[in-house]
Design a protein around this motif. Sequence first.
Motif, PDB file in Angstrom:
ATOM      1  N   UNK A  48       5.745  24.031  90.913  1.00 47.14           N
ATOM      2  CA  UNK A  48       6.523  23.767  92.387  1.00 47.14           C
ATOM      3  C   UNK A  48       5.584  22.650  93.154  1.00 47.14           C
ATOM      4  N   UNK A  49       6.360  21.812  93.456  1.00 44.02           N
ATOM      5  CA  UNK A  49       5.632  20.661  94.285  1.00 44.02           C
ATOM      6  C   UNK A  49       6.279  20.823  95.997  1.00 44.02           C
ATOM      7  N   UNK A  50       5.669  20.053  96.704  1.00 42.80           N
ATOM      8  CA  UNK A  50       5.631  20.423  98.082  1.00 42.80           C
ATOM      9  C   UNK A  50       6.036  19.156  98.810  1.00 42.80           C
ATOM     10  N   UNK A  68       7.047   9.267 104.724  1.00 43.77           N
ATOM     11  CA  UNK A  68       5.905  10.066 105.253  1.00 43.77           C
ATOM     12  C   UNK A  68       5.158  10.771 103.948  1.00 43.77           C
ATOM     13  N   UNK A  69       5.801  11.310 103.196  1.00 39.44           N
ATOM     14  CA  UNK A  69       4.995  11.723 102.009  1.00 39.44           C
ATOM     15  C   UNK A  69       5.866  11.950 100.764  1.00 39.44           C
ATOM     16  N   UNK A  70       5.366  11.756  99.805  1.00 35.67           N
ATOM     17  CA  UNK A  70       6.315  12.071  98.563  1.00 35.67           C
ATOM     18  C   UNK A  70       6.001  13.700  98.214  1.00 35.67           C
ATOM     19  N   UNK A  71       6.764  14.207  97.064  1.00 37.73           N
ATOM     20  CA  UNK A  71       6.590  15.688  96.920  1.00 37.73           C
ATOM     21  C   UNK A  71       5.293  15.854  95.968  1.00 37.73           C
ATOM     22  N   UNK A  72       4.292  16.528  96.269  1.00 35.26           N
ATOM     23  CA  UNK A  72       3.075  16.772  95.645  1.00 35.26           C
ATOM     24  C   UNK A  72       2.861  18.080  95.074  1.00 35.26           C
ATOM     25  N   UNK A  73       2.094  18.234  94.025  1.00 32.28           N
ATOM     26  CA  UNK A  73       1.631  19.668  93.925  1.00 32.28           C
ATOM     27  C   UNK A  73       0.517  19.972  94.819  1.00 32.28           C
TER      28      UNK A  73
END
Length: 576
Positions: free
Chosen positions: A313-315, A548-553
Amino acid sequence: MTAAGLDLLAAGAAVVAPCLAAGAVAGLLVRRRLARAAAELAAADRALRQVHHRVRLGSLGDHEAALQLPELPGDLGSDLRAWAELAARAEQAREVLAEQLDHQAAHDSLTGLPVRWRVLEQLGRVLLADRDAGRCTGLLLVDLDGFQAVNDHHGHAAGDGLLRAAAARLAAAAGPGALVGRLGGDEFAVVVPAAGGADDLRLTAARLVGALAEPVHLPGCVLAVTASAGAALADPGAGGNGDGAGGDGAGGDGAEQAARALLAEAATAAHRAKAAGRGRVELFDDALRRRLAEDARTEQALRTALALAQLRVVYQPVVPLTGTAAEGCGSAWDAGGGVLARVLGVEALLRWDRPGHGPVDPAVVVAAAERCGLVRDLEAFVLCEAALQLVRWSARGRDVPVVSVNLSARHLADPRVVPDVLEALATAGLEPARLQLEVSEPALLAGDGTGAAAHLQALRAHGVRVALDDFGTGSTSIAALATTPADQLKVDSGLTAAAGAAAGHLLELTARAGAAFGLQVVAEGVETAAQAERAAAAGCTGGQGWHFAPALAADELEPRLPLLSRLTEGTAAPVR
């Protein structure tokens, strides 16, 4: 001899002669009576044998032969003749009734076409005959588009009339030698013996689809529907169904299996045709066969990945769009190592790094999960992981108010969805208000009548938040937001990225409407600073996207999450 002796002898002869004559006459009468009795017995025996023969022919059903026998004399002969004629008429009536029942069992009562089992039976015979002759056999599965809407809007009588008209048109357009059958509902099958090649079968299917597209004139209405067709070809000179039609053993079992396999391929092609836009023809060819084989491998690999914990799952953060926040968040992130000043929450997203293949497109994962029934399992996995991760971040002093998890229409309609969500919350020890379920606009509409609305209300009653995702992709009007059971409105990326004054006005109207109905409005898919500024100017309170931000661990995102102003005492991260 003395005279006295002679007189005595003469007297005796006079007495005996009449007796002898009387005895001779009596013997003759006896012989005649015996002969007559023997003749009568013989006649009775013949009559009994004929009766037995008639009865035997009647029991065998050969009443015509029984009537051809010579008629016996007397009342018995008349009675036997009448019985034979009655039995013959009864047998004829029975045969007619049996033929009618057989026809009714093998043919659809509405259209008069052969039913599914009869189509399969005749398809098996055609496969065997074409295989022996070295010819291809074609099968078309034709499905009317939007037939349910006809029943709903015009009534079942109109629907029946449409089916009868469609059956007649298919029978007329299929060509000589073709067999048209009704498989059920609005599905028809057309068996095409000696079909030629794939191009010939496509032309035949296109002709049938074109014939069905013509308006149907019924009492009180004119109906115009389209049809989708799936085509499958059994080639005896190639692998696949051509071999299955008979193989080395041309028995009925092999033909039946080949017929069912060909029907399954035609049905798959028809499903693809409807999914591609309806009113189309799709051929089950080697390319489709390879795609299905790859789909099957993907589904099995996904099951294995779920069982072996190969999914992750990434956030992706959702940030506030307030003045300089839209620019500040982006520049801080681009600088690397910067900390987000504030987040409204994060969205949990499933990712799969398939061994030997690398990252799998999320759309491919969703499609595979829907095909093999893993949607609920995957979403339950994300629910548990996301809830636990939010508790960990809180225990480590990171200020993330809410975690969002996508919920599909299928899972939302499942009665187990409420226990699934509550179990994830209880396992993690997370407050319900810190979990937000994202339901797409089409999914929310599709849930009508399936229990989805009741499930959503039950979850909100427990304190779980709801976001209406991908707003702008469905048919929900802005006015409907007043009654939509949601806390947040996520504007689809297509509307966010659209340029021009009209798109800007629509985005502003959506943001203002959402705010008027008490919804937090988040712009999705923000990729550039200009899009962030436009969303903020339109009135969106939050933004999400690569700007703003990519999906990351979780471990990659954690150092850049804002800190809590005051750590909650006594909170411990769950042990995993």
